[in-house]
Write an enzyme that holds these catalytic residues in place. Structure first.
Site, PDB file in Angstrom:
ATOM      1  N   LYS A 188     -12.981  76.857 108.674  1.00 13.00           N
ATOM      2  CA  LYS A 188     -12.302  76.736 107.391  1.00 13.00           C
ATOM      3  C   LYS A 188     -12.688  75.395 106.756  1.00 13.00           C
ATOM      4  O   LYS A 188     -12.154  74.353 107.100  1.00 13.00           O
ATOM      5  CB  LYS A 188     -10.783  76.803 107.529  1.00 13.00           C
ATOM      6  CG  LYS A 188     -10.055  76.685 106.182  1.00 13.00           C
ATOM      7  CD  LYS A 188      -8.672  76.126 106.321  1.00 13.00           C
ATOM      8  CE  LYS A 188      -8.069  75.726 104.997  1.00 13.00           C
ATOM      9  NZ  LYS A 188      -8.877  74.813 104.172  1.00 13.00           N
ATOM     10  N   GLU A 242      -9.752  64.264 114.773  1.00 13.16           N
ATOM     11  CA  GLU A 242     -10.229  62.986 114.254  1.00 13.16           C
ATOM     12  C   GLU A 242      -9.459  62.713 112.975  1.00 13.16           C
ATOM     13  O   GLU A 242      -9.602  63.431 111.980  1.00 13.16           O
ATOM     14  CB  GLU A 242     -11.726  63.005 113.986  1.00 13.16           C
ATOM     15  CG  GLU A 242     -12.273  61.595 113.796  1.00 13.16           C
ATOM     16  CD  GLU A 242     -13.248  61.478 112.657  1.00 13.16           C
ATOM     17  OE1 GLU A 242     -12.796  61.225 111.530  1.00 13.16           O
ATOM     18  OE2 GLU A 242     -14.446  61.626 112.902  1.00 13.16           O
ATOM     19  N   CYS A 291     -14.162  58.177 107.106  1.00 16.92           N
ATOM     20  CA  CYS A 291     -13.117  57.854 108.071  1.00 16.92           C
ATOM     21  C   CYS A 291     -13.417  56.575 108.854  1.00 16.92           C
ATOM     22  O   CYS A 291     -12.491  55.880 109.277  1.00 16.92           O
ATOM     23  CB  CYS A 291     -12.898  59.022 109.026  1.00 16.92           C
ATOM     24  SG  CYS A 291     -14.398  59.555 109.878  1.00 16.92           S
ATOM     25  N   GLU A 330      -4.068  53.825 104.685  1.00 16.64           N
ATOM     26  CA  GLU A 330      -5.464  54.136 104.436  1.00 16.64           C
ATOM     27  C   GLU A 330      -5.668  54.435 102.954  1.00 16.64           C
ATOM     28  O   GLU A 330      -5.007  55.303 102.380  1.00 16.64           O
ATOM     29  CB  GLU A 330      -5.892  55.342 105.274  1.00 16.64           C
ATOM     30  CG  GLU A 330      -7.363  55.678 105.174  1.00 16.64           C
ATOM     31  CD  GLU A 330      -7.748  56.839 106.071  1.00 16.64           C
ATOM     32  OE1 GLU A 330      -8.896  56.854 106.565  1.00 16.64           O
ATOM     33  OE2 GLU A 330      -6.907  57.729 106.294  1.00 16.64           O
TER      34      GLU A 330
END
Length: 538
Positions: A202, A275, A309, A407
């Site tokens: 997906k 992750e 990331c 973040e």
């Protein structure tokens, strides 16, 4: 700040109906898009328009999948997985080597589509192709090392033969993000396929076309099409259905969503690798080459417009070199070209969406309102693209500011002085994340020693993230709230297997023999254990 005027895309022949086919502006004609979306498992009749961050014009109308479609995708994959698992490791590896060449041969098509869907700089899109080719080649060349049956010491030498098999999990569910739509669409699935699994994928709603092109290349490389199914739709609905049917789940995305997936996997007692987020630190030590560190910082912070990331959002610089480093870093940042186009000259591309632009803008405005100083950048540039934001360096960021611990996932970095390396390590370890870190020093032995004290899954010395991420034998993943499990290396493929132990006992049973009593057997066994230890045997 240098600027790059957005380029207009090529135009297809004939008019395009904006309600049903709004792809003409980018040269993605009806048949091309239809050929890709035909691979989706979708029976709902519903579509969602996807727009490019370059210009904001719709790219395609993507069919949507239902939970029933997800169930069907898993049923197809399960049927295909049986024969795929029976295919030899050598044949599976050969398909990956063909994929390696296809990726390089079709790189222009792949890069074009990645840029149209994500808005990233073309050079960043190329790195996706390169990383996938490296991944395919690494796992193909090391297939037997990771998957062959392994002999281990038996209970008794000669009498006990023990070995460990690597058995595929079955069907793996992969939920991939938008920021690296080609890399993340395939890099986690390549080892899953090599290990004999099938995959239901997906991709993020913004970057479905790239993921479908990747699936097409898998088929062209000789991997049976039914072994790789693609579904599309809202995360809570379609992602939840994947967790409900998969034998293992691989997810890359936010920590909040990762927690939801982990709970779902725990309920079903299946494994997962996650992750997740990061607030990654870069440390510039007092003996660092200032100009080399400044150049590295521009890549560490602004690659992929900061939507990476493992990119750096906190930059700690030793007092002794702080002023010189800041001058060099600001100068290099201001020299970067900025824009939204397919041109190779763009250094920093577009953010992907209005939502991402809103987050970046909010973080910068909040910091400035509370006293932070903008050394360069800090502005939205709609003249260059709807979601383009200038590379931004902040100084004086404090704990009450939103960008201090959260973040940002954009082209924004905060600068901090440090007085001692102990202080730098402590501040680098502050917070809940632990994904990636970077250390800059002329003394690489000292840099490696310092790296062991930083609570991150990967640490790069004199590089931002490419040294670890490009070393395919090295596992990559996060500590703490940055995730579970690892991609790459042995761990990256073993997560998709079950370790099965098989032992054969010869001549005598592991039990009393010849009418021997349990007490006598215990004495004999004790003597045997003492002898084995004296002989230094395992």
């Amino acid at each position: 700040m240098s600027e790059q005027t957005p380029a207009s895309g090529p135009v297809t022949d004939g008019p395009a109906d904006p309600e049903h086919d709004a792809t003409a502006a980018y040269g993605l004609d009806r048949s091309y898009v239809a050929g890709l979306t035909r691979r989706l498992v979708s029976t709902t009749g519903e579509t969602v328009a996807v727009a490019s961050p370059i210009g904001g014009t719709p790219l395609a109308h993507v069919p949507q999948s239902s939970p029933a479609d997800v169930a069907e995708a898993f049923a197809r994959a399960r049927r295909a997985q049986v024969s795929w698992a029976a295919t030899s490791v050598d044949d599976r590896a050969a398909a990956l080597l063909r994929l390696h060449d296809l990726l390089l041969d079709r790189q222009e098509e792949l890069i074009d589509l990645v840029v149209w869907e994500s808005g990233k700089a073309r050079k960043d899109a190329y790195l996706e192709v390169a990383h996938l080719a490296l991944t395919a080649r690494y796992y193909a060349r090391t297939a037997h090392e990771h998957l062959d049956t392994r002999r281990v010491a038996g209970m008794f030498p000669v009498l006990t033969r023990a070995e460990v098999n690597r058995v595929p999990k079955g069907v793996v569910g992969i939920i991939s993000p938008w920021n690296y739509p080609l890399t993340m669409a395939l890099c986690d699935g390549i080892p899953a396929l090599l290990a004999g699994n099938a995959v239901v994928s997906k991709p993020d709603a913004q970057t479905v076309l790239t993921a479908l092109l990747a699936a097409q290349l898998l088929e062209e490389a000789g991997i049976p099409p039914e072994t790789w199914q693609v579904v599309a739709g809202p995360g809570p609905e379609v992602g939840g259905a994947i967790v409900a049917h998969a034998d293992y789940v691989c997810f890359t995305g936010s920590t909040a969503t990762g927690r939801v997936i982990a709970r779902g996997c725990a309920e079903r007692l299946i494994g997962c690798s996650l992750e997740l987020g990061g607030k990654n630190p870069m440390l510039v030590l007092r003996d660092a080459d200032v100009h080399r560190a400044a150049e590295g910082a521009t890549r560490a912070v602004f690659s992929n417009a900061g939507q990476l990331c493992v990119s750096m959002e906190r930059l700690f610089v030793a007092d002794q070199v702080y002023d010189r480093f800041v001058d060099a870093f600001v100068s290099r940042t201001q020299a970067m070209t900025l824009g939204a186009s397919q041109d190779w000259s763009v250094d920093v591309g577009s953010l992907i969406s209005q939502a991402q632009l809103d987050t970046v803008t909010r973080h910068v405005e909040d910091a400035v309102a509370k006293g932070a100083r903008v050394l360069t950048g800090g502005k939205h540039r709609p003249d260059l693209g709807p979601y383009v934001f200038e590379p931004t360096i902040l100084e004086g960021v404090s704990a009450d500011m939103e960008c201090f611990g959260k973040e940002t996932f954009g082209p924004v970095v905060s600068l901090y002085r440090f007085h001692s390396e102990d202080e730098a390590v402590q501040r680098a370890n502050d917070g809940a994340y632990g994904l990636n870190a970077s250390v800059w020093t002329r003394d690489t032995a000292r840099g490696r020693a310092l790296a062991r004290r930083i609570a991150c899954g990967t640490v790069n010395v004199n590089e931002a993230y490419g040294a670890t991420f490009g070393s395919l034998g090295a596992p990559m993943g996060g500590m703490r709230e940055s995730g579970l499990g690892r991609r790459q290396g042995a761990e990256g493929i073993h997560r998709y297997t079950e370790a099965q132990s098989v032992a054969v006992q010869r001549l005598v049973p592991i039990a009393p023999m010849f009418g021997m009593s349990e007490e006598t057997n215990a004495k004999v066994m004790t003597g045997a254990l003492r002898l084995l230890n004296k002989l230094g045997l395992a």
